[in-house]
Design a protein around this motif. Structure first.
Motif, short mmCIF file in Angstrom:
data_model
loop_
_atom_site.label_atom_id
_atom_site.label_comp_id
_atom_site.label_asym_id
_atom_site.label_seq_id
_atom_site.Cartn_x
_atom_site.Cartn_y
_atom_site.Cartn_z
N THR A 84 147.44 -25.65 61.22
CA THR A 84 146.39 -25.96 62.61
C THR A 84 145.22 -24.36 62.43
O THR A 84 143.90 -24.37 62.62
N LEU A 85 146.25 -23.46 62.26
CA LEU A 85 145.60 -22.46 62.20
C LEU A 85 145.12 -21.44 61.27
O LEU A 85 143.67 -21.16 60.85
N LEU A 86 145.50 -22.05 59.75
CA LEU A 86 144.81 -21.97 59.14
C LEU A 86 143.99 -22.86 58.04
O LEU A 86 143.02 -21.91 57.59
N THR A 87 144.24 -23.40 58.48
CA THR A 87 143.23 -24.83 58.24
C THR A 87 143.20 -25.01 56.30
O THR A 87 142.04 -26.27 55.86
N VAL A 88 144.10 -24.66 55.65
CA VAL A 88 144.11 -24.66 54.29
C VAL A 88 145.84 -25.17 54.82
O VAL A 88 146.99 -24.75 54.77
N PRO A 89 146.19 -25.25 53.02
CA PRO A 89 147.59 -26.32 52.94
C PRO A 89 148.37 -24.97 52.45
O PRO A 89 147.27 -23.56 52.10
N ALA A 90 149.96 -24.79 52.85
CA ALA A 90 149.92 -23.29 53.14
C ALA A 90 151.93 -23.72 52.44
O ALA A 90 152.62 -25.07 52.68
N ALA A 91 152.65 -22.83 51.29
CA ALA A 91 153.85 -22.20 51.15
C ALA A 91 154.66 -22.13 52.16
O ALA A 91 154.44 -21.15 53.37
N PRO A 92 155.76 -22.69 51.86
CA PRO A 92 157.51 -22.18 53.35
C PRO A 92 156.84 -20.49 53.44
O PRO A 92 156.86 -20.10 54.76
N TYR A 132 150.04 -37.27 63.83
CA TYR A 132 149.76 -36.73 62.07
C TYR A 132 151.35 -36.82 61.78
O TYR A 132 152.00 -37.27 62.10
N TYR A 133 151.02 -36.23 60.45
CA TYR A 133 152.41 -36.26 59.77
C TYR A 133 152.23 -34.71 59.07
O TYR A 133 150.59 -34.62 58.39
N ILE A 134 153.37 -33.68 58.30
CA ILE A 134 153.51 -32.68 57.63
C ILE A 134 153.74 -33.53 55.90
O ILE A 134 153.72 -34.30 55.78
N CYS A 135 152.40 -33.63 54.94
CA CYS A 135 152.37 -33.96 54.01
C CYS A 135 152.04 -33.23 53.12
O CYS A 135 152.36 -31.86 53.36
N SER A 136 151.69 -33.80 52.03
CA SER A 136 151.90 -32.69 50.55
C SER A 136 150.22 -32.29 50.89
O SER A 136 149.44 -33.55 51.23
N ALA A 137 149.43 -31.27 50.00
CA ALA A 137 148.64 -30.81 49.42
C ALA A 137 148.76 -31.90 47.99
O ALA A 137 149.76 -32.09 47.15
N LEU A 138 147.41 -32.09 47.34
CA LEU A 138 147.98 -32.98 46.32
C LEU A 138 146.85 -32.42 44.88
O LEU A 138 146.30 -31.73 45.03
N THR A 139 147.95 -32.01 43.67
CA THR A 139 146.82 -31.63 43.05
C THR A 139 145.60 -32.76 41.89
O THR A 139 145.86 -33.35 42.08
N LEU A 150 152.48 -27.86 51.59
CA LEU A 150 152.48 -28.48 52.83
C LEU A 150 151.01 -29.00 53.55
O LEU A 150 150.27 -27.50 53.61
N ALA A 151 150.15 -29.95 54.07
CA ALA A 151 149.04 -30.17 54.57
C ALA A 151 149.61 -31.21 56.06
O ALA A 151 150.37 -31.59 56.43
N LEU A 152 148.33 -31.65 56.08
CA LEU A 152 148.39 -32.09 57.17
C LEU A 152 147.99 -33.58 57.23
O LEU A 152 146.88 -33.03 56.90
N GLU A 158 139.34 -34.36 50.87
CA GLU A 158 138.80 -32.69 49.77
C GLU A 158 139.84 -31.42 50.01
O GLU A 158 139.95 -30.83 49.59
N GLN A 159 140.16 -31.68 52.04
CA GLN A 159 140.94 -29.65 52.04
C GLN A 159 142.53 -30.42 51.59
O GLN A 159 142.90 -29.31 51.27
N ARG A 160 142.62 -30.75 51.59
CA ARG A 160 144.01 -31.10 50.79
C ARG A 160 144.39 -30.67 49.28
O ARG A 160 145.12 -31.33 48.65
N VAL A 161 143.03 -31.64 48.79
CA VAL A 161 143.33 -31.16 46.99
C VAL A 161 143.22 -29.93 46.84
O VAL A 161 142.70 -28.88 46.80
N VAL A 162 143.65 -29.48 45.45
CA VAL A 162 143.75 -27.90 44.98
C VAL A 162 143.83 -28.31 43.61
O VAL A 162 144.01 -29.10 42.83
N GLY A 163 142.62 -27.49 43.40
CA GLY A 163 141.82 -28.34 41.43
C GLY A 163 142.01 -26.26 41.86
O GLY A 163 142.92 -24.74 42.19
N PRO A 164 141.20 -26.14 40.09
CA PRO A 164 141.99 -24.48 39.76
C PRO A 164 141.37 -23.18 40.44
O PRO A 164 142.19 -21.70 40.33
N LEU A 165 140.25 -23.62 41.10
CA LEU A 165 139.67 -22.80 41.77
C LEU A 165 140.95 -22.29 43.55
O LEU A 165 140.46 -21.11 43.55
N THR A 166 141.21 -23.24 44.06
CA THR A 166 141.51 -23.57 45.48
C THR A 166 142.25 -22.52 45.86
O THR A 166 142.86 -22.30 46.95
N HIS A 167 143.29 -22.35 45.30
CA HIS A 167 144.74 -20.98 45.37
C HIS A 167 143.94 -19.29 46.03
O HIS A 167 143.73 -19.42 46.57
#
Length: 270
Positions: A84-92, A132-139, A150-152, A158-167
């Motif tokens: 919730t603080l970051l607003t983006v998917p994050a790794a452990p 809510y669920y702790i879910c996956s970001a999607l490629t 991990l994402a929400l 759109e907020q949970r998808v990871v594209g070439p520039l997203t990282h």
């Protein structure tokens, strides 16, 4: 009996949310008061089952950041706080660093893979039963689970998808969010080593940030925003297109990733 249980469960969930907010506001007196009410509500809940088959007690409240380490919120609640603080998917690793810096100490990262599996199992058995669920970001290409991200579930696709520039976009967005969170604290955030260490990592990896002298939060935010403006539109276009394709997936796959059936069709359908 079921009506009483539902009411008590709803009350415990509300108390946990109130405790989290009080903790974020550094209101330790309110945290203690809510903790006492939560314990009393839990005791009433257990009493409906009898002592022999009562459910496991609700974990205790999060500790203030300056108190010794101890038991905190359940792992899924801790992950929810950080995301919730970051607003983006994050790794452990990042989840752990942010939780240690801004919340109540380090996460048990060994639990996070199990949390994500438990969340999917819960959704499959009773879809949308949780807030809510702790879910996956999607490629963006395969709509498969992005490795370790991990994402929400409450975020738009759109907020949970990871594209070439997203990282890179996520890195810059995280820098902005954490710098803003540090600036908003009533204490001297940069005197806390976990916060300073985390923000220095961002400062060293964003062009334009001064590397000499004290850490400058305004300069960090300005530099992160300037680079983010370069990548944001292209990244958003790629993620929006992927999110459109993801609408073809089943509900559970939109949260936890495509099982790689019909991948070619999903990639080619316009």
């Amino acid at each position: 009996m079921h009506g009483h249980l539902d009411a008590l469960e709803a009350r415990m969930q509300q108390l946990q949310r109130d405790m989290r907010q009080a903790h974020l506001n550094h209101d330790s007196a309110r945290v203690r008061a809510l903790s006492g009410e939560l314990k009393r509500t839990q005791n009433a809940y257990n009493a409906l089952f009898g002592s022999d088959d009562a459910p496991e007690a609700t974990p205790p409240q999060p500790r203030p950041a300056d108190e010794p380490d101890g038991a905190g919120l359940p792992a899924r609640e801790q992950v929810h706080q950080v995301l919730t603080l970051l607003t983006v998917p994050a790794a452990p690793k990042l989840l752990n660093q942010v939780h240690e810096a801004f919340f109540s100490g380090p996460l048990n990262t060994a639990r996070l893979a199990a949390v994500r599996r438990d969340e999917e199992r819960s959704f499959r058995s009773s879809p949308n039963a949780r807030a809510y669920y702790i879910c996956s970001a999607l490629t963006a290409d395969l709509l498969a689970p992005a490795r370790a991200l991990l994402a929400l579930s409450t975020w738009p696709l759109e907020q949970r998808v990871v594209g070439p520039l997203t990282h890179r976009v996520h890195f810059l967005t995280s820098a902005l969010r954490l710098a803003e969170a540090a600036a908003a604290r009533t204490d001297d955030a940069l005197q806390r080593e976990p916060i300073r260490r985390l923000l220095l990592h961002y400062n060293r990896n964003i062009p334009g940030c001064p590397t000499q002298g004290p850490l400058d939060l305004d300069a960090l935010r300005h530099s992160a925003a300037a680079e983010l403006a370069i990548h944001a539109d292209d990244d958003a276009d790629a993620r929006t297109e992927a999110a459109r394709r993801a609408q073809q997936l089943a509900d559970v796959e939109r949260l936890f990733g495509n099982t790689l059936r019909n991948v070619t069709r999903l990639r080619r359908t316009s």
